[in-house]
Write a protein that holds these residues in place. Structure first.
Motif, PDB file in Angstrom:
ATOM      1  N   LEU A 104     107.322  13.220 125.481  1.00 58.98           N
ATOM      2  CA  LEU A 104     108.679  13.709 125.690  1.00 58.98           C
ATOM      3  C   LEU A 104     108.803  15.201 125.419  1.00 58.98           C
ATOM      4  N   ASP A 105     108.164  15.675 124.350  1.00 60.26           N
ATOM      5  CA  ASP A 105     108.333  17.072 123.968  1.00 60.26           C
ATOM      6  C   ASP A 105     107.537  18.024 124.845  1.00 60.26           C
ATOM      7  N   HIS A 135     115.713  11.587 124.024  1.00 61.87           N
ATOM      8  CA  HIS A 135     115.481  10.833 122.782  1.00 61.87           C
ATOM      9  C   HIS A 135     116.826  10.291 122.314  1.00 61.87           C
ATOM     10  N   GLU A 186     112.785   6.605 123.584  1.00 55.61           N
ATOM     11  CA  GLU A 186     112.353   7.895 124.119  1.00 55.61           C
ATOM     12  C   GLU A 186     111.905   7.699 125.560  1.00 55.61           C
ATOM     13  N   THR A 218     117.843  16.060 124.044  1.00 58.06           N
ATOM     14  CA  THR A 218     117.290  16.223 125.383  1.00 58.06           C
ATOM     15  C   THR A 218     116.369  17.434 125.382  1.00 58.06           C
ATOM     16  N   THR A 272     101.420  14.795 122.640  1.00 53.20           N
ATOM     17  CA  THR A 272     102.668  15.409 122.212  1.00 53.20           C
ATOM     18  C   THR A 272     102.367  16.724 121.503  1.00 53.20           C
ATOM     19  N   GLY A 283     107.761   8.227 117.063  1.00 54.14           N
ATOM     20  CA  GLY A 283     107.142   8.889 118.200  1.00 54.14           C
ATOM     21  C   GLY A 283     106.244  10.078 117.927  1.00 54.14           C
TER      22      GLY A 283
END
Length: 548
Positions: A38-39, A45, A98, A373, A435, A505
């Motif tokens: 995600l990052d 999230h 997520e 976000t 990540t 996460g």
């Protein structure tokens, strides 16, 4: 096989080939070698919590509810098409979701939060409810008082001005046309109307609907009407076995817009639990989005019996307490039906409704208590910064190792290159998500890999200082450093496993990368570096000095 130099080099070549193949075979359509978290690629999230405003649920009940919500949301997200979502229960009443690579956050939140509780109710004539309106008005006036009603935007006067009307009520369901009639009335008529409104705070909001079993409420009056309908005193004044539900669509009448308010039978004769499938499509005749649904065999029989005995009546299809459509039952209906989405509704919205209907209704309302976000550009910045940090770190390690240990340092750098390839291949082979903390774990494990080589080289130096032959010093150095390397790697690996088990996460991403890095560094230091040393020593005599 591993006792000979040739066998060792063949094994290293095979392992490098496997790692390289894993990277190549897992290359995505966008050209990425690893799956990004995600990052790094952007996304959303969410932290979800069971809605319990009155604190009436026990901890066990909340835990059970969040487990059921977990299963339903997983099904919805899988059908939504998000790859590798992270859904994790935290505590007894929270769920972390997520979703990486999401473009439409509002749509995703709608799919996650929508209750999707489907009911089928019979629409009832308004006659009996008309008789209950005076009771409802009296209960509102008695509970709130005139001042509170005035604060809600109703034009009221003192309640003693028209006691007879308050006690006996009046038939007030006017038509929308009458609401738009001439407003140039005499002051006495205005005053009389104000008195009537004061004593009929709810019924004065209602107009005769365009469909049997409905009232009209002006769009601007709906918030006040909803506040009245939420009162326990009002609900107790309803006719027995009847309830009111809002229609989903606005209806234009003249210059004003109205919502339908349906009078329904209180108990649904069928719910969405009997639904087996739902698909979205567009009606070719009216160019209107709709959801076709298929009921189970038992649900189909129940639907057929009910519709057969109610031909000519209206059937309300209710989703999350809103009437989506209320068609006339013209004939006996079997296991198939459809939900009209309203004029102008995008087909995508119909698809989302079909998706949540297939996944099932949430057992309880959930709230989003935290939302983050990450934009794709921010994720790309993280990748760029992580790449720079990794390259700078590796460059510094290479320079220091070569300057301080000479040829031995160069051999360690070669083993370090194998280590990096093994880590990346391992991440790809395990389908792990990279990540930002994972990049940190990767860089940290590079330092640990070099640390193992430092231990070995220092032990070799000690053996050489004691006058041992070169080959003997190398063997003794690797053997004596083994216990320290094993202890350090195992303790770090245990810590990484604990982080993976109990972390969320980003922490788990760090733990995965660190764990793979520890295993790869252990292999590269003890096997790859030693093999390179053996190759280096193979061209030297036992008494020749080495650069270390």
């Amino acid at each position: 096989m591993f006792k000979t130099l040739r066998g060792r080099l063949i094994a290293i070549a095979v392992i490098i080939g496997v790692a390289g193949w894993q990277l190549y075979s897992h290359k995505t359509e966008t050209g990425e070698w690893l799956k990004l978290g995600l990052d790094l690629q952007g996304g959303m999230h969410l932290v979800l919590e069971v809605d319990d405003p009155d604190s009436t649920m026990t901890a066990d009940a909340k835990s059970d509810m969040i487990d059921r919500v977990d299963r339903i949301i997983r099904t919805r997200i899988d059908q939504f098409g998000v790859e590798e979502p992270l859904i994790q229960k935290v505590g007894g009443d929270r769920l972390i979701v997520e979703l990486a690579g999401i473009d439409d956050e509002d749509r995703a939140k709608g799919i996650i939060q929508e209750s999707a509780f489907l009911e089928f109710n019979l629409v009832l004539p308004t006659a009996e409810f008309d008789q209950a309106l005076s009771r409802i008005d009296r209960s509102i006036v008695a509970t709130l008082g005139v001042d509170s009603i005035r604060a809600l935007g109703r034009d009221v006067v003192d309640e003693s001005d028209d006691l007879e009307n308050l006690l006996f009520g009046a038939d007030s369901a006017a038509t929308p046309d009458s609401a738009a009639a001439d407003t140039t009335a005499a002051p006495e008529e205005d005053e009389a109307e104000s008195i009537e409104d004061a004593l009929r705070p709810f019924s004065s909001l209602l107009f005769t609907g365009d469909v049997e079993g409905t009232y009209f409420v002006a769009a601007e009056d709906r918030p006040v009407a909803e506040q009245f309908l939420a009162m326990d005193e009002v609900q107790r004044a309803y006719p027995r076995d009847q309830k009111l539900r809002w229609g989903a669509d606005l209806v234009a009448q003249g210059a004003r817009n109205y919502y339908r308010l349906y009078v329904l039978e209180e108990d649904a004769f069928l719910t969405g639990e009997e639904l087996e499938d739902a698909t979205a499509q567009r009606d070719p005749q009216f160019n209107q989005s709709q959801v076709q649904f298929q009921l189970s065999r038992a649900g189909g029989r129940q639907f057929a019996r009910f519709s057969g005995s109610n031909v000519g009546n209206y059937l309300a299809i209710v989703l999350d307490n809103e009437v989506m459509s209320a068609p006339v039952i013209r004939d006996r209906i079997g296991a198939r039906g459809q939900i009209e989405m309203g004029q102008g509704t995008p087909l995508e919205e119909a698809r989302d409704l079909a998706l949540v209907l297939r996944a099932g209704a949430l057992p309880v309302r959930i709230n989003i208590v935290e939302e983050r976000t990450v934009g794709p550009s921010l994720g790309q910045d993280s990748i760029d910064q992580g790449t720079v940090a990794g390259m700078v770190g590796i460059a510094m390690v290479v320079v220091i190792m070569i300057v301080y240990y000479g040829m031995a340092g160069l051999l360690a750098v070669g083993a370090l290159g194998v280590y990096v390839l093994l880590v990346l291949g391992g991440l790809a082979g395990l389908n792990a998500t990279l990540t930002v903390p994972g990049i940190a774990g990767l860089i940290l494990s590079i330092g640990m890999a070099v640390d193992a080589n430092v231990l070995i080289f220092e032990r070799i130096r000690e053996e050489l200082d004691h006058g041992r032959a070169t080959r003997t010093a190398v063997d003794e150095g690797f053997e004596h450093a083994l216990s320290a390397i094993v202890d350090a790697n195992i303790t770090t690996l245990i810590t990484a496993l604990i982080l993976f088990q109990f972390g969320t996460g980003p922490v788990r991403g760090f733990a995965v990368t660190l764990s793979i890095g520890i295993v790869a560094s252990f292999f590269s230091a003890l096997f790859v570096t030693r093999s390179f040393f053996l190759a280096y020593l193979s061209g030297k005599k036992a008494s020749d000095p080495i650069s270390i």
